[in-house]
Design an enzyme around this catalytic site. Structure first.
Site, PDB file in Angstrom:
ATOM      1  N   HIS A 142       0.792  -1.103   0.124  1.00 13.39           N
ATOM      2  CA  HIS A 142      -0.098   0.011   0.145  1.00 13.39           C
ATOM      3  C   HIS A 142       0.734   1.229  -0.008  1.00 13.39           C
ATOM      4  CE1 HIS A 142      -3.695   1.823  -0.131  1.00 13.39           C
ATOM      5  NE2 HIS A 142      -4.512   1.375   0.935  1.00 13.39           N
ATOM      6  N   ASP A 175      -2.157   1.573  -4.626  1.00 18.17           N
ATOM      7  CA  ASP A 175      -3.685   1.842  -4.216  1.00 18.17           C
ATOM      8  C   ASP A 175      -4.683   0.840  -4.421  1.00 18.17           C
ATOM      9  OD1 ASP A 175      -2.717   4.173  -2.679  1.00 18.17           O
ATOM     10  OD2 ASP A 175      -2.828   5.692  -4.317  1.00 18.17           O
TER      11      ASP A 175
END
Length: 434
Positions: free
Chosen positions: A406, A410
């Site tokens: 992350h 995304d």
């Protein structure tokens, strides 16, 4: 009198150390250039380390079972002509049963021009001649190691380099080699109590220890997020079931589901290249890989895990993918994988359905930024839309799960890539020709 340092070579992008299995030569032995001097092992593969020169071994600094960092000096070789002559003379005198005081060996490393030539590339698993040619041609160590060798055990020969240079289009960029250190936690784990003779205590083998370290490092480095989708692979399953026998008869290769999965993933990577990436060591840059090299997590008979690599998967047809997958799977089971076959992956898949798992939350194979898990394919009743409206039919269903980093991936990129893989598998042409 040049003293050449033999250093622990680098045998993979994520390999920072190796374990010495055995020495094939002893102090005082004469060794030829490219002759195997010792055997080493990593969590990936066992390898032989060749001598960088001809000479006499004057010092061995580590013993079998020692774990040695990459680049560490493990032995010294006296490469002077005098040393060779003295060794031959000593051997002749032993044959004549004449006793003589052994000549004292120096352990001082003299940084001669020849020594510097090798120490400039301490991680190279290459002969001095190949190193010399590479320097003249301004080749990086990664570019040289990308060449397919035709020598014994896949070693790169002079002719291999020259053949490569004839068709060389551009030099490969050098990749950062240093491994970031994982900070130690101040947390003190609670003691584990067990009863001697009642509980079974099993010592972790070398590979399991290294896998454990790599998994902890990955979780510490990358904030993992996992997304899931369910897909209908009925067309693909039916096509494979009816085509596997004709496929094997035509190409002499088994047709498993794995090459079909690799094919779909490679196509999706082309659509979303941001998933085929790594994060720089300083954590400030994203490196998008041009090559699409798909690693496939493979279980070994010992229960450990290894990740052989299907290189340039996007450039291979189904026949080529099946041949590569079958070769890598067989070599994994027989412990015959070469070092170059387990390094350089840019994206990894893990078929957890092989073990009957419905789905999985895989840990990212560093330094990649995502990994795909494929669950078991199960038949069950599903509501489908037909020309006659909604109907209940028996369909082959499976779950896909994508764990992604992350820091740079995304939800949009991760979810879109995962959906695209599912779309390719669901849209499989049931009339596809083999």
């Amino acid at each position: 009198m040049p003293i050449i340092s033999v250093k622990m070579p680098k045998m993979g992008e994520s390999i920072s150390e190796a374990t010495i299995i055995s020495w094939l030569k002893n102090v005082g032995d004469t060794i030829e250039i490219d002759e195997t001097i010792l055997e080493v092992a990593t969590d990936k593969v066992d390898s032989e380390v060749p001598s960088p020169c001809t000479g006499v071994i004057t010092e061995i600094r580590f013993q079998p079972n020692d774990i040695v960092p990459v680049g560490e000096i493990i032995a010294l070789i006296d490469a002077s002509e005098t040393a060779n002559i003295e060794q031959e003379t000593a051997n002749d005198e032993v044959k004549k049963e004449t006793l003589r005081e052994p000549k004292a060996k120096t352990s001082t490393v003299h940084h001669s021009k020849l020594d510097i030539q090798y120490s400039s590339n301490p991680d190279a698993f290459l002969s001095p001649l190949i190193v010399s040619i590479a320097k003249k041609e301004n080749m990086t160590i990664e570019e040289v190691q990308s060449i397919s060798g035709t020598g014994a055990e896949g070693r790169i020969r002079k002719s291999d380099v020259f053949n490569y240079l004839k068709n060389r289009q551009y030099p490969l960029a050098s990749r950062p080699q240093a491994q970031p250190k994982v900070a130690k936690s101040s947390y003190n784990p609670p003691p584990i109590k067990y009863v001697e003779g009642h509980d079974t205590v099993v010592e972790m083998d070398r590979m399991r220890k290294m896998i454990a370290d790599h998994m902890v490092y990955s979780k510490h480095t990358s904030p993992h997020v996992t997304a899931y989708i369910e897909i209908d692979v009925t067309n693909m399953v039916n096509w494979r079931n009816t085509s596997k026998i004709p496929f094997q008869e035509k190409y002499n290769e088994r047709l498993t589901f794995t090459p079909l999965f690799v094919e779909a993933v490679a196509k999706a990577v082309i659509d979303f290249p941001g998933i085929n990436a790594s994060v720089s060591e300083d954590g400030k840059k994203v490196i998008e890989r041009k090559d699409i090299n798909i690693g496939m997590a493979t279980a070994l008979p010992s229960g450990n895990l290894i990740v052989p690599v299907v290189r340039n998967a996007d450039e291979k047809n189904l026949k080529g993918l099946a041949a590569e997958v079958n070769h890598l799977a067989n070599a994994s089971r027989e412990n015959k994988l070469k070092p170059e076959e387990i390094q350089g992956s840019t994206f990894t898949i893990s078929n957890v359905g092989t073990f009957g798992s419905l789905m999985g939350t895989p840990i990212i194979n560093q330094p990649e930024v995502a990994i795909l898990a494929l669950g078991i394919i199960k038949k069950r009743p599903e509501v489908i839309t037909t020309e006659n409206g909604d109907e209940i039919a028996i369909r082959s269903m499976m779950y896909l799960s994508l764990s992604f980093d992350h820091r740079v991936v995304d939800g949009y990129l991760g979810g879109s890539f995962l959906r695209k893989v599912g779309d390719y598998l669901e849209a499989f042409d049931p009339k596809r020709k083999i």
